[in-house]
Design a protein around this motif. Sequence first.
Motif, PDB file in Angstrom:
ATOM      1  N   LYS A 109     -34.685-139.749-115.901  1.00 25.61           N
ATOM      2  CA  LYS A 109     -36.017-140.057-116.410  1.00 25.61           C
ATOM      3  C   LYS A 109     -37.063-139.940-115.322  1.00 25.61           C
ATOM      4  O   LYS A 109     -38.176-139.468-115.546  1.00 25.61           O
ATOM      5  CB  LYS A 109     -36.015-141.478-117.001  1.00 25.61           C
ATOM      6  CG  LYS A 109     -37.281-141.840-117.757  1.00 25.61           C
ATOM      7  CD  LYS A 109     -37.197-143.241-118.343  1.00 25.61           C
ATOM      8  CE  LYS A 109     -36.118-143.328-119.398  1.00 25.61           C
ATOM      9  NZ  LYS A 109     -36.110-144.661-120.062  1.00 25.61           N
ATOM     10  N   LYS A 110     -36.703-140.344-114.103  1.00 23.63           N
ATOM     11  CA  LYS A 110     -37.638-140.239-112.979  1.00 23.63           C
ATOM     12  C   LYS A 110     -37.928-138.785-112.657  1.00 23.63           C
ATOM     13  O   LYS A 110     -39.064-138.415-112.337  1.00 23.63           O
ATOM     14  CB  LYS A 110     -37.054-140.961-111.763  1.00 23.63           C
ATOM     15  CG  LYS A 110     -37.982-141.021-110.573  1.00 23.63           C
ATOM     16  CD  LYS A 110     -37.340-141.797-109.431  1.00 23.63           C
ATOM     17  CE  LYS A 110     -38.259-141.843-108.219  1.00 23.63           C
ATOM     18  NZ  LYS A 110     -37.634-142.587-107.086  1.00 23.63           N
ATOM     19  N   ARG A 111     -36.908-137.936-112.706  1.00 19.21           N
ATOM     20  CA  ARG A 111     -37.109-136.513-112.451  1.00 19.21           C
ATOM     21  C   ARG A 111     -38.063-135.895-113.460  1.00 19.21           C
ATOM     22  O   ARG A 111     -38.904-135.059-113.121  1.00 19.21           O
ATOM     23  CB  ARG A 111     -35.758-135.776-112.498  1.00 19.21           C
ATOM     24  CG  ARG A 111     -34.842-136.051-111.316  1.00 19.21           C
ATOM     25  CD  ARG A 111     -35.305-135.295-110.068  1.00 19.21           C
ATOM     26  NE  ARG A 111     -35.348-133.873-110.275  1.00 19.21           N
ATOM     27  CZ  ARG A 111     -34.322-133.044-110.062  1.00 19.21           C
ATOM     28  NH1 ARG A 111     -33.164-133.521-109.641  1.00 19.21           N
ATOM     29  NH2 ARG A 111     -34.466-131.738-110.247  1.00 19.21           N
ATOM     30  N   ARG A 112     -37.915-136.313-114.736  1.00 14.26           N
ATOM     31  CA  ARG A 112     -38.791-135.770-115.769  1.00 14.26           C
ATOM     32  C   ARG A 112     -40.231-136.203-115.581  1.00 14.26           C
ATOM     33  O   ARG A 112     -41.169-135.489-115.919  1.00 14.26           O
ATOM     34  CB  ARG A 112     -38.299-136.216-117.162  1.00 14.26           C
ATOM     35  CG  ARG A 112     -37.079-135.468-117.645  1.00 14.26           C
ATOM     36  CD  ARG A 112     -36.913-135.631-119.143  1.00 14.26           C
ATOM     37  NE  ARG A 112     -36.831-137.038-119.533  1.00 14.26           N
ATOM     38  CZ  ARG A 112     -35.695-137.698-119.672  1.00 14.26           C
ATOM     39  NH1 ARG A 112     -34.532-137.083-119.427  1.00 14.26           N
ATOM     40  NH2 ARG A 112     -35.687-138.962-120.030  1.00 14.26           N
ATOM     41  N   ASN A 113     -40.420-137.402-115.035  1.00 18.59           N
ATOM     42  CA  ASN A 113     -41.777-137.942-114.878  1.00 18.59           C
ATOM     43  C   ASN A 113     -42.417-137.589-113.536  1.00 18.59           C
ATOM     44  O   ASN A 113     -43.488-138.113-113.217  1.00 18.59           O
ATOM     45  CB  ASN A 113     -41.760-139.471-115.030  1.00 18.59           C
ATOM     46  CG  ASN A 113     -41.351-139.895-116.424  1.00 18.59           C
ATOM     47  OD1 ASN A 113     -41.544-139.141-117.381  1.00 18.59           O
ATOM     48  ND2 ASN A 113     -40.787-141.078-116.549  1.00 18.59           N
ATOM     49  N   GLN A 114     -41.729-136.768-112.746  1.00 19.03           N
ATOM     50  CA  GLN A 114     -42.308-136.395-111.454  1.00 19.03           C
ATOM     51  C   GLN A 114     -43.605-135.617-111.657  1.00 19.03           C
ATOM     52  O   GLN A 114     -43.762-134.865-112.606  1.00 19.03           O
ATOM     53  CB  GLN A 114     -41.314-135.513-110.668  1.00 19.03           C
ATOM     54  CG  GLN A 114     -40.140-136.280-110.077  1.00 19.03           C
ATOM     55  CD  GLN A 114     -40.546-137.171-108.911  1.00 19.03           C
ATOM     56  OE1 GLN A 114     -41.634-137.021-108.375  1.00 19.03           O
ATOM     57  NE2 GLN A 114     -39.676-138.075-108.536  1.00 19.03           N
TER      58      GLN A 114
END
Length: 535
Positions: A514-519
Amino acid sequence: MDAHDIFKKLTRGTNLNLKKAIQVQHTKVPTTPVKNEPPSEESIQPSRIDRGKKKLSKMRLAALKQEEVNHLRNQERISVTGPNIPDPLRTFEDLKSVYGLSTVLVDNLLHSGYTSPTPIQSQAIPLMLQGRQLLACAPTGSGKTAAFLVPVFHHLGCPKHSGIRAVIVSPTRELARQTLRECQRLSEGTALRCHLVKKAPTVTRSSKQYAVPKCDLLITTPNRLVYLLKQDPPAISLTSVEWLVVDESDKLFESGAKGFRDQLATIYNACDSTTLKRAMFSATSTPDVARWARKNLTDLALVTVGHRNSAAEQVEQELLFVGSEAGKLVAFRNLVHQGLKPPVLVFVQSKERAKELFTELIYEGINVDVIHADRTQLQRDNVVRSFREGRIWVLICTELMGRGIDFKGVNLVVNYDFPSSAISYIHRIGRTGRAGQPGKAITFFTQDDSVNLRSIAYLVQESGGNIPEYMLGLKRPSKRVRRQLESHALQRESISTTPSYQQDKERKQLAFRKKRRNQAPETYPRKIKKPSTQQ
């Protein structure tokens, strides 16, 4: 008394000379004109007696008729209070002969599967046809939706271009959609237009298309309608509303995060027509709703069918002790292995537990699915449709599906998590045993569920179930404890059988993805292809 009797009384004890009497008879006696005097009491008495007999016979007929009505209400277990209560319906033909309903409406009722009026329909329909404001409480699956739709359609008559004339407020989107289907079925051939409020954000973008002047009856949930009313300018007008019907009124009157009392107040204030009538229906009743109705509604009638806040008698109920949270999963798998007769509804207390139980049961060899607030409206609609069509055998759900949803032929309701109140229990098990059909409900409980065990055990006993004596002898919890349990559910162990370290690992991986997607796009710039130059 004639002249001869008077003569005998006057001459009693006297000696009369007949010769002299004959002579006197032949002598001329001057006559005096007869005066028009009022008739004597003796002449009046027979006519008074006749009138008294007629009056007595009318009173006797009225008493016999009222006795017959009271017998019918006692037979149907109808309790009604208020002034000038009309007689209950005996057949749907009375709607045409007594109240002048159109043949189209009555035929639509018969085609919907009703052969005769249900108890709530027999008393609520005449009251609403008279324009009375109403607070009605009847068991689940007793035909409450048709009980308020038929008089509303009769009152609306034919389509008019005067804006929205009737509003029906439901607590959930699923119940609102179900009400729309019932509206379309009962209003067929009347040309009346029924409309369901779509998702509010998409509506306001095209408010001109959604102005709803071409709608006679509007069906909505509280939050969506309030959202439209609070736009500047308001995206919808309720000034011409003549009927406001609140379905599942006890749920909508709840205060706090789970209730809709504030939203309902906004809707009431927006409906400012002088001819506005209100009707509130539910399967359970709370003192707050009754107190508000008596204070604010004029010419109010209260109708209750059966015992107030009681479970359906045609549902076989069982309370099953499972020991611990892990024992619930074992008990449910035993039910599966013994052979479940679908369709089956399984209730849990939160969407997190619904997801966990779905993960555990998906590999049990049964067609199972889950519905909760985190799923999109399209997903929820597809799940409900698949469950109605029989493609899903077991449906896991939260309290979302416990209010008013009518699934035909649900054979079993499993309360995997113990209900937070007796009212919640009544609505849950009311998804089975509808329209007089038999059903079954099994409720799992552990030692931690002893707070509400006593009240629900009494409900099971009142419905004819066998309850151990120790359950009825449990200490009654205080009102503060009960309210706390209703607002904050018990903290329970996880349903998942996956080891905790594996759960932590999966949780970290999910958070990382999820963090990667929100970068931010600056951190991971996209490669832009240069346009090729053609020579």
